[in-house]
Design a protein around this motif. Structure first.
Motif, PDB file in Angstrom:
ATOM      1  N   UNK A 278       0.841  -1.189   0.000  1.00  0.00           N
ATOM      2  CA  UNK A 278       0.000   0.000   0.000  1.00  0.00           C
ATOM      3  C   UNK A 278       0.881   1.246   0.000  1.00  0.00           C
ATOM      4  N   UNK A 279       0.734   2.069  -1.034  1.00  0.00           N
ATOM      5  CA  UNK A 279       1.590   3.251  -1.175  1.00  0.00           C
ATOM      6  C   UNK A 279       1.467   4.210   0.017  1.00  0.00           C
ATOM      7  N   UNK A 280       0.240   4.439   0.484  1.00  0.00           N
ATOM      8  CA  UNK A 280       0.059   5.362   1.618  1.00  0.00           C
ATOM      9  C   UNK A 280       0.763   4.844   2.869  1.00  0.00           C
ATOM     10  N   UNK A 281       0.628   3.549   3.135  1.00  0.00           N
ATOM     11  CA  UNK A 281       1.260   2.962   4.320  1.00  0.00           C
ATOM     12  C   UNK A 281       2.781   3.028   4.220  1.00  0.00           C
TER      13      UNK A 281
ATOM     14  N   UNK B 206       8.194   8.239   6.075  1.00  0.00           N
ATOM     15  CA  UNK B 206       8.126   9.599   6.592  1.00  0.00           C
ATOM     16  C   UNK B 206       8.335   9.607   8.102  1.00  0.00           C
ATOM     17  N   UNK B 207       7.730   8.663   8.804  1.00  0.00           N
ATOM     18  CA  UNK B 207       7.949   8.545  10.247  1.00  0.00           C
ATOM     19  C   UNK B 207       9.426   8.321  10.552  1.00  0.00           C
ATOM     20  N   UNK B 208      10.049   7.428   9.781  1.00  0.00           N
ATOM     21  CA  UNK B 208      11.473   7.148  10.014  1.00  0.00           C
ATOM     22  C   UNK B 208      12.321   8.387   9.791  1.00  0.00           C
TER      23      UNK B 208
END
Length: 195
Positions: free
Chosen positions: A60-63, A69-71
């Motif tokens: 899933x691209x969003x996931x 991004x979190x990393x």
């Protein structure tokens, strides 16, 4: 119906019911919050479901975007990890772990109860009184994750421009002097930080 969701800093238990079903819905909610069964067979099914969900997120691209991004934004901070955990953590969960976490974390002092609909404030207070009476009052000294890292100076400047008035992204680039790609990345980081 009653649904639960959890995150880094909070857990939400949300119920929707018709007025005539309020008492049985509250009874189920109180039972779920104060005396959860944590049955091994149900836990095994849930772990299997969650593991499959984590595997499907890889496609899933969003996931994937959220993961990287979190990393990038929270490197070295607990917020870099998803509150959903990982497959290895799920595989190691046992009912005793859940019982211990439940006993430590669910406290009246940390509880927020909101009620809306065809019910008076007095009726709502009376309805949730058994729940409040059944929960431990004092905190077990739970340590929350540290706050997110402080925003860089350019993100703070951008935040000040945004909060002053509604501004188009082109105007943000012009006023801040920050390159467009960096403005976009900073806007996303501010959104993730809840600002």
């Amino acid at each position: 119906s009653v649904h639960a969701a959890t995150g880094t800093y909070s857990t939400v238990l949300r119920g929707i019911t018709l007025r005539r079903n309020l008492a049985p819905t509250l009874e189920l909610t109180i039972e779920a919050m104060t005396a959860p069964a944590f049955r091994a067979d149900e836990l095994a099914l849930l772990v299997e479901e969650l593991t499959e969900s984590l595997r499907s997120e890889r496609d899933d691209d969003d996931s994937l975007a959220e993961h990287f991004l979190r990393r990038a934004l929270y490197r070295g901070h607990p917020l870099q990890r998803s509150p959903n955990g990982g497959i290895a953590e799920l595989a190691g969960i046992e009912a005793d772990h859940l019982r211990e976490a439940h006993a430590r974390r669910l406290r009246v002092e940390d509880l927020v109860v909101a009620v809306a609909g065809d019910i008076t404030a007095d009726e709502a207070e009376e309805a949730v009184a058994p729940l409040l009476a059944a929960l431990p009052q004092a905190s077990a000294g739970i340590a929350l994750p540290p706050p997110p890292p402080e925003l860089p100076a350019d993100a703070k400047a951008l935040l000040e421009l945004i909060t002053a008035e509604a501004v188009h992204i082109d105007e943000l680039v012009r006023q801040s002097g920050i390159p467009p790609q960096q403005v976009s990345a900073l806007l996303v980081s501010l959104e993730l930080a809840g600002l």
